[in-house]
Design a protein around this motif. Sequence first.
Motif, mmCIF file in Angstrom:
data_model
loop_
_atom_site.group_PDB
_atom_site.id
_atom_site.type_symbol
_atom_site.label_atom_id
_atom_site.label_comp_id
_atom_site.label_asym_id
_atom_site.label_seq_id
_atom_site.Cartn_x
_atom_site.Cartn_y
_atom_site.Cartn_z
ATOM 1 N N GLU A 69 6.179 44.194 8.684
ATOM 2 C CA GLU A 69 6.965 44.240 7.256
ATOM 3 C C GLU A 69 5.810 44.930 6.388
ATOM 4 O OE1 GLU A 69 8.336 40.720 6.139
ATOM 5 O OE2 GLU A 69 9.779 40.353 7.607
ATOM 6 N N ALA A 70 6.427 45.903 5.367
ATOM 7 C CA ALA A 70 5.501 46.269 4.380
ATOM 8 C C ALA A 70 4.630 45.323 3.690
ATOM 9 C CB ALA A 70 6.050 47.067 3.477
ATOM 10 N N ASN A 71 4.812 44.310 3.578
ATOM 11 C CA ASN A 71 3.933 43.289 2.687
ATOM 12 C C ASN A 71 2.890 42.663 3.446
ATOM 13 O OD1 ASN A 71 5.848 41.537 4.125
ATOM 14 N ND2 ASN A 71 6.391 40.322 2.536
ATOM 15 N N ALA A 72 3.288 42.584 4.968
ATOM 16 C CA ALA A 72 2.243 42.013 5.812
ATOM 17 C C ALA A 72 1.141 42.846 5.925
ATOM 18 C CB ALA A 72 2.858 41.798 7.194
ATOM 19 N N LEU A 73 1.383 44.397 5.890
ATOM 20 C CA LEU A 73 0.341 45.339 5.886
ATOM 21 C C LEU A 73 -0.366 45.207 4.722
ATOM 22 C CD1 LEU A 73 -0.976 47.783 7.269
ATOM 23 C CD2 LEU A 73 1.070 49.436 6.300
ATOM 24 N N GLU A 74 0.233 45.258 3.444
ATOM 25 C CA GLU A 74 -0.354 45.031 2.230
ATOM 26 C C GLU A 74 -1.303 44.180 2.085
ATOM 27 O OE1 GLU A 74 2.560 45.021 -0.458
ATOM 28 O OE2 GLU A 74 3.320 47.132 0.005
ATOM 29 N N ALA A 75 -1.002 42.745 2.746
ATOM 30 C CA ALA A 75 -2.034 41.772 2.647
ATOM 31 C C ALA A 75 -3.217 41.936 3.570
ATOM 32 C CB ALA A 75 -1.201 40.729 3.245
ATOM 33 N N VAL A 76 -2.911 42.719 4.621
ATOM 34 C CA VAL A 76 -4.130 43.146 5.598
ATOM 35 C C VAL A 76 -5.166 43.906 4.727
ATOM 36 C CG1 VAL A 76 -4.950 44.039 7.656
ATOM 37 C CG2 VAL A 76 -2.803 42.391 7.679
ATOM 38 N N ILE A 77 -4.317 45.156 4.071
ATOM 39 C CA ILE A 77 -5.243 45.973 3.533
ATOM 40 C C ILE A 77 -6.089 45.294 2.350
ATOM 41 C CG2 ILE A 77 -5.366 48.143 1.917
ATOM 42 C CD1 ILE A 77 -4.641 48.949 4.598
ATOM 43 N N ALA A 78 -5.382 44.449 1.675
ATOM 44 C CA ALA A 78 -6.144 43.437 0.529
ATOM 45 C C ALA A 78 -7.170 42.780 1.088
ATOM 46 C CB ALA A 78 -5.019 42.687 -0.248
ATOM 47 N N ARG A 79 -7.278 42.119 2.130
ATOM 48 C CA ARG A 79 -8.265 41.262 2.686
ATOM 49 C C ARG A 79 -9.179 42.136 2.992
ATOM 50 N NH1 ARG A 79 -4.454 38.782 6.248
ATOM 51 N NH2 ARG A 79 -5.383 39.700 8.057
ATOM 52 N N LEU A 80 -9.028 43.282 3.642
ATOM 53 C CA LEU A 80 -10.196 44.426 4.321
ATOM 54 C C LEU A 80 -10.842 44.746 3.001
ATOM 55 C CD1 LEU A 80 -8.588 46.361 7.057
ATOM 56 C CD2 LEU A 80 -10.501 45.020 7.159
ATOM 57 N N ARG A 81 -10.211 45.108 2.010
ATOM 58 C CA ARG A 81 -10.880 45.487 0.692
ATOM 59 C C ARG A 81 -11.659 44.715 -0.001
ATOM 60 N NH1 ARG A 81 -5.587 49.155 -1.395
ATOM 61 N NH2 ARG A 81 -6.286 51.193 -0.951
ATOM 62 N N TYR A 101 -9.525 44.735 12.551
ATOM 63 C CA TYR A 101 -10.253 45.848 13.492
ATOM 64 C C TYR A 101 -9.185 47.033 14.029
ATOM 65 C CZ TYR A 101 -13.010 48.359 16.784
ATOM 66 O OH TYR A 101 -13.759 49.256 17.582
ATOM 67 N N ARG A 102 -8.226 46.602 14.402
ATOM 68 C CA ARG A 102 -7.279 47.640 14.848
ATOM 69 C C ARG A 102 -6.713 48.511 13.678
ATOM 70 N NH1 ARG A 102 -4.612 43.375 17.626
ATOM 71 N NH2 ARG A 102 -2.587 43.417 16.365
ATOM 72 N N LEU A 103 -6.620 47.903 12.467
ATOM 73 C CA LEU A 103 -6.220 48.804 11.592
ATOM 74 C C LEU A 103 -7.337 49.870 11.046
ATOM 75 C CD1 LEU A 103 -4.522 47.723 8.364
ATOM 76 C CD2 LEU A 103 -6.533 49.144 8.015
ATOM 77 N N LEU A 104 -8.652 49.326 10.893
ATOM 78 C CA LEU A 104 -9.722 50.178 10.481
ATOM 79 C C LEU A 104 -9.875 51.299 11.694
ATOM 80 C CD1 LEU A 104 -12.187 47.634 9.253
ATOM 81 C CD2 LEU A 104 -11.127 49.277 7.905
ATOM 82 N N ALA A 105 -9.754 50.979 12.977
ATOM 83 C CA ALA A 105 -9.795 51.945 14.324
ATOM 84 C C ALA A 105 -8.696 52.971 14.025
ATOM 85 C CB ALA A 105 -9.786 50.801 15.503
ATOM 86 N N TYR A 106 -7.668 52.289 13.791
ATOM 87 C CA TYR A 106 -6.527 53.362 13.662
ATOM 88 C C TYR A 106 -6.933 54.230 12.382
ATOM 89 C CZ TYR A 106 -2.089 55.663 14.588
ATOM 90 O OH TYR A 106 -0.991 56.583 14.732
ATOM 91 N N LEU A 107 -7.429 53.966 11.150
ATOM 92 C CA LEU A 107 -7.713 54.935 10.198
ATOM 93 C C LEU A 107 -8.841 55.661 10.667
ATOM 94 C CD1 LEU A 107 -7.272 52.460 7.078
ATOM 95 C CD2 LEU A 107 -5.987 54.235 7.873
ATOM 96 N N MET A 108 -9.737 55.078 11.158
ATOM 97 C CA MET A 108 -10.790 55.824 11.773
ATOM 98 C C MET A 108 -10.477 57.309 12.610
ATOM 99 S SD MET A 108 -14.225 56.295 11.314
ATOM 100 C CE MET A 108 -15.149 54.793 10.651
#
Length: 219
Positions: free
Chosen positions: A186-198, A155-162
């Motif tokens: 770390e960059a790979n942690a962010l990529e994992a969150v993005i992948a889950r959200l997609r 949610y925090r990631l989506l809220a920031y993008l919004m």
Amino acid sequence: MRALAVEDDPRIAADLEAALNAAGFRVESTGDGEDAWFLGDTEDYDLVVLDLGLPGLDGLAVLKRWRANGRAMPVLVLTARGTWQERVEGIEAGADDYLPKPFRMEELVARARALVRRAGGHAAALQEAGLLSLDTNRMGVAVRGVPIKVTALEYRLLAYLMQYRDRPVPPTELLEHLYGDDDAREANALEAVIARLRRKLGPGVIGTRRGFGYFLEQP
């Protein structure tokens, strides 16, 4: 969203941190005026909750230093001294909102969310971009009107993008606001969150602009 809570009373500080965490903020706390000034001057926060009655360097002096140095993050001031003169002084020093003690945490969270929305140029609680909608009061996520269950981090990631929907957000900026100083930054942690959200949201919601960052797709 990344928040700094500045409060020297341990009980209030713990309640503040718990309430803001539950509202989707990534919270860092301090009860010292010098530490608060340094953090606010060197780190990027989406919100600061600042008690005026700090030992040593008081909250008003901290706020004046931030504004003098061009720090423009939204600041919600707390104080046990509720006279109108002090409220005027705080607002003239650069406070965006003012909450006298004692207060309800529900009101503080509502004011905090409103400050963050206004700072991003969005006044309404329901935020929309393309297929995605966020209810910032209820921390609700929906795609094409269908509710989607997400974690607090997602949610925090989506809220920031919004909040910054008008531009791609670089990975380094997202990491800063999602994790703060955590080891997981770390960059790979962010990529994992993005992948889950997609996977949860489906296609056409989160886009990538190579070399620039992530964004919410819009018509």
